[in-house]
Write a protein that holds these residues in place. Structure first.
Motif, PDB file in Angstrom:
ATOM      1  N   ASP A  93       0.808  -1.203   0.000  1.00 52.47           N
ATOM      2  CA  ASP A  93       0.000   0.000   0.000  1.00 52.47           C
ATOM      3  C   ASP A  93       0.846   1.259   0.000  1.00 52.47           C
ATOM      4  OD1 ASP A  93      -2.337  -1.450   0.048  1.00 52.47           O
ATOM      5  OD2 ASP A  93      -2.327  -1.640   2.228  1.00 52.47           O
ATOM      6  N   LYS A 119       1.006   0.863  -4.622  1.00 51.36           N
ATOM      7  CA  LYS A 119      -0.053   1.830  -4.839  1.00 51.36           C
ATOM      8  C   LYS A 119       0.535   3.227  -4.897  1.00 51.36           C
ATOM      9  CE  LYS A 119      -3.076  -1.529  -4.320  1.00 51.36           C
ATOM     10  NZ  LYS A 119      -3.831  -2.070  -5.470  1.00 51.36           N
ATOM     11  N   THR A 129      -0.816   7.482  -4.608  1.00 51.75           N
ATOM     12  CA  THR A 129      -1.874   8.462  -4.359  1.00 51.75           C
ATOM     13  C   THR A 129      -1.502   9.755  -5.059  1.00 51.75           C
ATOM     14  OG1 THR A 129      -2.378   7.477  -2.198  1.00 51.75           O
ATOM     15  CG2 THR A 129      -3.182   9.712  -2.603  1.00 51.75           C
ATOM     16  N   LYS A 163      -5.464   0.624 -11.812  1.00 53.52           N
ATOM     17  CA  LYS A 163      -6.053   0.087 -10.574  1.00 53.52           C
ATOM     18  C   LYS A 163      -5.194   0.383  -9.340  1.00 53.52           C
ATOM     19  CE  LYS A 163      -4.017  -4.510 -11.366  1.00 53.52           C
ATOM     20  NZ  LYS A 163      -2.927  -4.330 -10.389  1.00 53.52           N
ATOM     21  N   THR A 191      -4.842   5.873  -6.505  1.00 51.05           N
ATOM     22  CA  THR A 191      -5.885   6.478  -5.671  1.00 51.05           C
ATOM     23  C   THR A 191      -5.837   7.980  -5.909  1.00 51.05           C
ATOM     24  OG1 THR A 191      -5.750   4.779  -3.949  1.00 51.05           O
ATOM     25  CG2 THR A 191      -6.706   6.903  -3.319  1.00 51.05           C
ATOM     26  N   LYS A 224      -6.885  11.699  -4.909  1.00 52.89           N
ATOM     27  CA  LYS A 224      -7.242  12.380  -3.666  1.00 52.89           C
ATOM     28  C   LYS A 224      -7.503  13.852  -3.960  1.00 52.89           C
ATOM     29  CE  LYS A 224      -5.425  13.310   1.016  1.00 52.89           C
ATOM     30  NZ  LYS A 224      -6.518  12.633   1.738  1.00 52.89           N
TER      31      LYS A 224
END
Length: 279
Positions: free
Chosen positions: A27, A38, A40, A79, A82, A84
């Motif tokens: 993450d 991942k 952001t 995918k 993220t 924000k």
């Protein structure tokens, strides 16, 4: 014998801790190089054509397309991203705290911001402009805004700049947001709306407004949109710049401009040269 039991127990605890750490690392986005991790990314979520979160939870807009392309070049699939929301006043703080890896959110490069964050790009040269009704040919210069009703969004300095520097007799009408300004413009409660031409084009390109408005093309200021990132991260800055260059060279940049601004007949500037901030 007792010593062996304690050691075995300790080893088991250590193994569990390492396993948990390994699972949790997926993450994090501290490498900037993908690998299944991942990332952001900070964007606007209320600017059609730039960065918008739709009612079904999807994200659209030129900045979103740019951010997605850059992330892919860094090794992240769609995918893995993220998005924000980062409001204008929160952008530097979000970067400094590490809430986001980078920000693509109509983020103009200027000297004050460069004291706190670094910028890759620029990836778009926008200008402060005005939006008028499609059948209104009375405003051909900033001076023509004198005695006209100019929509001012609460908290924005764009309209105030016009009144102070270019058209002192302009009548400022303060509204809560750009959508309200558009309604006022459509209903002839105001004569013009001002902010960056890219933002105006995004609003005018919405299906319910297509053909109703046009940009005047006044180019009152230069706004160099850059991708904001943590100050001193030279490696990430270079990777993002390389991605932006590739986006231009392979035609993806032009496609993103056409898809997000085309319906408003936005006469955009050519893709800017990386590192060249137009004053």
């Amino acid at each position: 014998m007792q010593l062996r039991k304690v050691t075995a127990a300790s080893a088991a605890v250590l193994a569990l801790a390492l396993t948990a750490t390994a699972c949790g690392s997926d993450d994090k986005d501290d490498s900037g190089s993908g690998g299944g991790k991942k990332i952001t990314i900070g964007i606007k979520i209320d600017q059609p054509g730039i960065g918008l979160k739709t009612p079904d939870g999807k994200y659209t807009g030129f900045d979103v397309d740019v951010a997605t392309y850059v992330a892919k070049e860094l090794g992240y699939d769609a995918k893995d991203i993220t998005f924000k929301e980062t409001k204008s006043a929160d952008r530097e703080t979000a970067i400094e705290r590490g809430d986001v890896k980078f920000i693509a959110a109509s983020y103009s490069i200027n000297d004050e911001r460069q004291q706190k964050v670094d910028f890759a790009g620029p990836y778009l040269l926008a200008h402060q402009d005005i939006l008028v009704r499609a059948d209104d040919d009375s405003i051909k210069s900033a001076e023509d805004l004198n005695s006209k009703k100019l929509c001012s969004v609460t908290g924005s300095t764009s309209a105030q700049n016009v009144k102070e520097k270019l058209a002192p007799k302009a009548q400022l009408q303060e509204y809560g947001g750009y959508s309200e300004c558009l309604t006022g413009l459509e209903n002839k409660a105001v004569d013009a709306l001002t902010t960056d031409d890219s933002i105006l084009a995004g609003y005018a390109a919405q299906s319910e407004f297509q053909g109703k408005f046009k940009l005047a093309g006044l180019k009152m200021t230069n706004e160099n949109y850059g991708i904001g990132l943590k100050k001193g991260d030279a490696d990430l800055k270079q990777k993002i710049n390389d991605a932006l260059k590739k986006m231009v060279s392979d035609g993806s940049w032009d496609k993103a401009v056409a898809a997000n601004f085309g319906p408003a007949n936005y006469k955009n500037e050519p893709a800017p040269e990386i590192g060249n901030v137009v004053k």
